[in-house]
Write a protein that holds these residues in place. Structure first.
Motif, PDB file in Angstrom:
ATOM      1  N   LYS A 104     -47.222  24.940 -30.645  1.00  0.00           N
ATOM      2  CA  LYS A 104     -47.257  24.668 -32.080  1.00  0.00           C
ATOM      3  C   LYS A 104     -46.283  23.553 -32.471  1.00  0.00           C
ATOM      4  CE  LYS A 104     -48.696  29.381 -33.216  1.00  0.00           C
ATOM      5  NZ  LYS A 104     -48.293  30.710 -33.745  1.00  0.00           N
ATOM      6  N   ILE A 105     -45.087  23.576 -31.886  1.00  0.00           N
ATOM      7  CA  ILE A 105     -44.093  22.557 -32.215  1.00  0.00           C
ATOM      8  C   ILE A 105     -44.503  21.199 -31.653  1.00  0.00           C
ATOM      9  CG2 ILE A 105     -41.704  21.840 -31.893  1.00  0.00           C
ATOM     10  CD1 ILE A 105     -40.900  24.770 -31.894  1.00  0.00           C
ATOM     11  N   MET A 106     -45.095  21.195 -30.459  1.00  0.00           N
ATOM     12  CA  MET A 106     -45.532  19.935 -29.867  1.00  0.00           C
ATOM     13  C   MET A 106     -46.584  19.243 -30.736  1.00  0.00           C
ATOM     14  SD  MET A 106     -44.107  18.961 -26.923  1.00  0.00           S
ATOM     15  CE  MET A 106     -45.317  18.181 -25.850  1.00  0.00           C
ATOM     16  N   PHE A 107     -47.490  20.003 -31.307  1.00  0.00           N
ATOM     17  CA  PHE A 107     -48.481  19.407 -32.210  1.00  0.00           C
ATOM     18  C   PHE A 107     -47.788  18.843 -33.454  1.00  0.00           C
ATOM     19  CE2 PHE A 107     -51.924  21.782 -29.975  1.00  0.00           C
ATOM     20  CZ  PHE A 107     -52.800  20.708 -29.808  1.00  0.00           C
ATOM     21  N   LYS A 108     -46.799  19.557 -33.972  1.00  0.00           N
ATOM     22  CA  LYS A 108     -46.053  19.058 -35.132  1.00  0.00           C
ATOM     23  C   LYS A 108     -45.351  17.746 -34.798  1.00  0.00           C
ATOM     24  CE  LYS A 108     -45.059  23.421 -37.544  1.00  0.00           C
ATOM     25  NZ  LYS A 108     -45.573  23.012 -38.868  1.00  0.00           N
ATOM     26  N   LEU A 109     -44.749  17.684 -33.613  1.00  0.00           N
ATOM     27  CA  LEU A 109     -44.056  16.478 -33.194  1.00  0.00           C
ATOM     28  C   LEU A 109     -45.010  15.294 -33.070  1.00  0.00           C
ATOM     29  CD1 LEU A 109     -41.660  17.930 -30.440  1.00  0.00           C
ATOM     30  CD2 LEU A 109     -41.016  17.128 -32.714  1.00  0.00           C
ATOM     31  N   HIS A 110     -46.194  15.547 -32.516  1.00  0.00           N
ATOM     32  CA  HIS A 110     -47.159  14.459 -32.328  1.00  0.00           C
ATOM     33  C   HIS A 110     -47.783  14.001 -33.643  1.00  0.00           C
ATOM     34  CE1 HIS A 110     -46.800  15.436 -28.054  1.00  0.00           C
ATOM     35  NE2 HIS A 110     -47.384  14.278 -27.810  1.00  0.00           N
ATOM     36  N   MET A 111     -47.703  14.839 -34.654  1.00  0.00           N
ATOM     37  CA  MET A 111     -48.193  14.411 -35.968  1.00  0.00           C
ATOM     38  C   MET A 111     -47.173  13.535 -36.690  1.00  0.00           C
ATOM     39  SD  MET A 111     -50.327  17.631 -37.586  1.00  0.00           S
ATOM     40  CE  MET A 111     -49.244  18.961 -37.084  1.00  0.00           C
ATOM     41  N   ALA A 112     -45.915  13.580 -36.226  1.00  0.00           N
ATOM     42  CA  ALA A 112     -44.856  12.859 -36.946  1.00  0.00           C
ATOM     43  C   ALA A 112     -44.216  11.728 -36.145  1.00  0.00           C
ATOM     44  CB  ALA A 112     -43.767  13.843 -37.373  1.00  0.00           C
ATOM     45  N   LEU A 113     -44.345  11.752 -34.811  1.00  0.00           N
ATOM     46  CA  LEU A 113     -43.662  10.767 -33.979  1.00  0.00           C
ATOM     47  C   LEU A 113     -44.651  10.010 -33.098  1.00  0.00           C
ATOM     48  CD1 LEU A 113     -40.638  12.966 -32.794  1.00  0.00           C
ATOM     49  CD2 LEU A 113     -40.621  11.240 -34.621  1.00  0.00           C
ATOM     50  N   PRO A 114     -44.297   8.793 -32.667  1.00  0.00           N
ATOM     51  CA  PRO A 114     -45.168   8.026 -31.772  1.00  0.00           C
ATOM     52  C   PRO A 114     -45.370   8.752 -30.447  1.00  0.00           C
ATOM     53  CG  PRO A 114     -43.439   6.629 -32.701  1.00  0.00           C
ATOM     54  CD  PRO A 114     -43.080   8.041 -33.046  1.00  0.00           C
ATOM     55  N   PRO A 115     -46.565   8.716 -29.873  1.00  0.00           N
ATOM     56  CA  PRO A 115     -46.842   9.419 -28.613  1.00  0.00           C
ATOM     57  C   PRO A 115     -45.931   8.984 -27.474  1.00  0.00           C
ATOM     58  CG  PRO A 115     -48.883   8.716 -29.645  1.00  0.00           C
ATOM     59  CD  PRO A 115     -47.777   8.095 -30.434  1.00  0.00           C
ATOM     60  N   ASP A 116     -45.567   7.694 -27.426  1.00  0.00           N
ATOM     61  CA  ASP A 116     -44.707   7.212 -26.341  1.00  0.00           C
ATOM     62  C   ASP A 116     -43.344   7.897 -26.346  1.00  0.00           C
ATOM     63  OD1 ASP A 116     -46.744   5.540 -25.660  1.00  0.00           O
ATOM     64  OD2 ASP A 116     -45.846   3.722 -26.505  1.00  0.00           O
ATOM     65  N   LEU A 117     -42.847   8.208 -27.527  1.00  0.00           N
ATOM     66  CA  LEU A 117     -41.546   8.861 -27.654  1.00  0.00           C
ATOM     67  C   LEU A 117     -41.572  10.280 -27.095  1.00  0.00           C
ATOM     68  CD1 LEU A 117     -38.664   8.514 -28.767  1.00  0.00           C
ATOM     69  CD2 LEU A 117     -39.481   9.418 -30.945  1.00  0.00           C
ATOM     70  N   LEU A 118     -42.755  10.854 -27.025  1.00  0.00           N
ATOM     71  CA  LEU A 118     -42.898  12.258 -26.601  1.00  0.00           C
ATOM     72  C   LEU A 118     -43.482  12.385 -25.198  1.00  0.00           C
ATOM     73  CD1 LEU A 118     -44.319  13.573 -29.990  1.00  0.00           C
ATOM     74  CD2 LEU A 118     -42.023  13.985 -29.094  1.00  0.00           C
ATOM     75  N   LEU A 154     -54.124  32.096 -19.572  1.00  0.00           N
ATOM     76  CA  LEU A 154     -54.042  30.803 -20.243  1.00  0.00           C
ATOM     77  C   LEU A 154     -55.367  30.060 -20.068  1.00  0.00           C
ATOM     78  CD1 LEU A 154     -50.468  29.503 -19.283  1.00  0.00           C
ATOM     79  CD2 LEU A 154     -51.207  30.619 -21.387  1.00  0.00           C
ATOM     80  N   PRO A 155     -55.678  29.128 -20.950  1.00  0.00           N
ATOM     81  CA  PRO A 155     -56.934  28.371 -20.812  1.00  0.00           C
ATOM     82  C   PRO A 155     -56.942  27.556 -19.523  1.00  0.00           C
ATOM     83  CG  PRO A 155     -55.509  27.382 -22.480  1.00  0.00           C
ATOM     84  CD  PRO A 155     -54.892  28.706 -22.132  1.00  0.00           C
ATOM     85  N   ASP A 156     -58.134  27.160 -19.105  1.00  0.00           N
ATOM     86  CA  ASP A 156     -58.249  26.371 -17.877  1.00  0.00           C
ATOM     87  C   ASP A 156     -57.534  25.032 -17.999  1.00  0.00           C
ATOM     88  OD1 ASP A 156     -59.743  28.342 -16.653  1.00  0.00           O
ATOM     89  OD2 ASP A 156     -61.651  27.532 -17.368  1.00  0.00           O
ATOM     90  N   LYS A 157     -57.572  24.447 -19.197  1.00  0.00           N
ATOM     91  CA  LYS A 157     -56.924  23.163 -19.417  1.00  0.00           C
ATOM     92  C   LYS A 157     -55.852  23.297 -20.492  1.00  0.00           C
ATOM     93  CE  LYS A 157     -61.007  20.396 -18.210  1.00  0.00           C
ATOM     94  NZ  LYS A 157     -61.962  19.352 -18.694  1.00  0.00           N
ATOM     95  N   PRO A 158     -54.738  22.594 -20.339  1.00  0.00           N
ATOM     96  CA  PRO A 158     -53.684  22.641 -21.368  1.00  0.00           C
ATOM     97  C   PRO A 158     -54.143  21.929 -22.634  1.00  0.00           C
ATOM     98  CG  PRO A 158     -53.162  20.965 -19.743  1.00  0.00           C
ATOM     99  CD  PRO A 158     -54.371  21.688 -19.224  1.00  0.00           C
ATOM    100  N   PRO A 159     -53.530  22.221 -23.769  1.00  0.00           N
ATOM    101  CA  PRO A 159     -53.897  21.531 -24.998  1.00  0.00           C
ATOM    102  C   PRO A 159     -53.599  20.037 -24.900  1.00  0.00           C
ATOM    103  CG  PRO A 159     -52.153  23.162 -25.390  1.00  0.00           C
ATOM    104  CD  PRO A 159     -52.482  23.214 -23.953  1.00  0.00           C
ATOM    105  N   ASN A 160     -54.442  19.245 -25.529  1.00  0.00           N
ATOM    106  CA  ASN A 160     -54.230  17.800 -25.585  1.00  0.00           C
ATOM    107  C   ASN A 160     -53.557  17.483 -26.912  1.00  0.00           C
ATOM    108  OD1 ASN A 160     -54.344  15.002 -25.685  1.00  0.00           O
ATOM    109  ND2 ASN A 160     -56.393  14.889 -24.791  1.00  0.00           N
ATOM    110  N   PHE A 161     -52.280  17.187 -26.870  1.00  0.00           N
ATOM    111  CA  PHE A 161     -51.510  16.977 -28.092  1.00  0.00           C
ATOM    112  C   PHE A 161     -51.845  15.664 -28.794  1.00  0.00           C
ATOM    113  CE2 PHE A 161     -48.730  19.619 -25.326  1.00  0.00           C
ATOM    114  CZ  PHE A 161     -48.796  20.779 -26.074  1.00  0.00           C
ATOM    115  N   LEU A 162     -52.615  14.809 -28.121  1.00  0.00           N
ATOM    116  CA  LEU A 162     -53.030  13.554 -28.733  1.00  0.00           C
ATOM    117  C   LEU A 162     -54.308  13.714 -29.547  1.00  0.00           C
ATOM    118  CD1 LEU A 162     -52.334  11.137 -25.734  1.00  0.00           C
ATOM    119  CD2 LEU A 162     -50.825  11.726 -27.647  1.00  0.00           C
ATOM    120  N   ILE A 163     -54.897  14.910 -29.450  1.00  0.00           N
ATOM    121  CA  ILE A 163     -56.123  15.200 -30.212  1.00  0.00           C
ATOM    122  C   ILE A 163     -55.822  16.359 -31.156  1.00  0.00           C
ATOM    123  CG2 ILE A 163     -58.539  15.887 -30.087  1.00  0.00           C
ATOM    124  CD1 ILE A 163     -58.649  14.737 -27.279  1.00  0.00           C
ATOM    125  N   MET A 164     -55.771  16.081 -32.452  1.00  0.00           N
ATOM    126  CA  MET A 164     -55.421  17.113 -33.424  1.00  0.00           C
ATOM    127  C   MET A 164     -56.473  18.222 -33.497  1.00  0.00           C
ATOM    128  SD  MET A 164     -52.456  16.632 -34.598  1.00  0.00           S
ATOM    129  CE  MET A 164     -51.933  15.961 -33.005  1.00  0.00           C
TER     130      MET A 164
END
Length: 233
Positions: A104-118, A154-164
């Motif tokens: 949940k926090i990782m999605f919040k971070l990707h909504m507010a910060l550039p992907p390269d920073l994360l 857990l799901p077969d694939k991890p969440p993609n934080f670059l896709i909201m």
């Protein structure tokens, strides 16, 4: 294993010292999590690192415990095997909460910060995702855990934080520990109007209890000294 378990306990205590609003079981609502972070992106960034560190200690311990067992044999039902496995139950519970908050926090971070920073955050998350998935699969297959805890896969694939869109489809998976049934009605015992107690038997029983208590106390002292010596290595 003792060293890793001690390191995990110390890390847990430090985490709660820095974040006193998290209860011991780590369970908080989404609103409470937002309040703890002050809805500040910098706090979210630092909190994720702390949770990654916490989860690393959990994963290091489980790897050592499961690596000490012969997974091809049913030694999870022996006394020695269960002694090693029992600390993994609270580890599974903590890991489930930490994973959920990190997502949940990782999605919040990707909504507010550039992907390269994360990028570092994503790499660390992906590594932990693979280890945690394997941890869940291994423990789910052991008979010892079957009646003690329900571990969601857990799901077969991890969440993609670059896709909201992945955030909208994410579902929190709860670890469930079955509760023992409560017995409200105490058995009715018949009383006696005559005291038939054998005083000598009572005295002997009391003396025996004192002796056993002394032995148990000495064993506790010996175990404490052993653990202290292990931690000093």
């Amino acid at each position: 294993m003792i060293r890793l378990y001690t390191a995990l306990l110390i890390n847990k205590l430090e985490f709660h010292r820095r974040n006193p609003r998290f209860p011991g079981h780590l369970g908080v609502t989404a609103d409470e999590l937002e309040s703890i972070a002050g809805n500040d992106i910098n706090n979210y960034f630092e909190m994720t690192i702390e949770m990654f560190d916490y989860l690393d200690h959990v994963l290091d311990l489980q790897e050592a415990v499961l690596g000490s067992l012969n997974m091809a044999r049913s030694n999870s039902m022996t006394s020695a095997g269960q002694c090693r496995l029992s600390p993994l139950i609270p580890c599974i519970q903590d890991a489930s909460k930490l994973y959920d908050y990190c997502v949940k926090i990782m999605f919040k971070l990707h909504m507010a910060l550039p992907p390269d920073l994360l990028a570092g955050h994503r790499d660390r998350f992906m590594k932990q995702f693979k280890s945690l998935k394997k941890f869940y699969e291994n423990t789910s297959n052991l008979q010892y855990f079957k009646d003690l805890i329900a571990i969601p896969p857990l799901p077969d694939k991890p969440p993609n934080f670059l896709i909201m869109g992945d955030f909208r489809t994410y579902v929190t998976q709860e670890v469930v520990v079955p509760q023992e049934p409560e017995h409200d009605d105490e058995p009715i015992t018949e009383g006696s109007l005559i005291d038939t107690t054998d005083d000598s038997a009572v005295e002997n029983h009391s003396a025996s209890n004192v002796s056993l208590s002394s032995v148990a106390h000495q064993e506790i002292i010996n175990e404490r000294e052993f653990l202290r010596a292990q931690c000093m290595k």
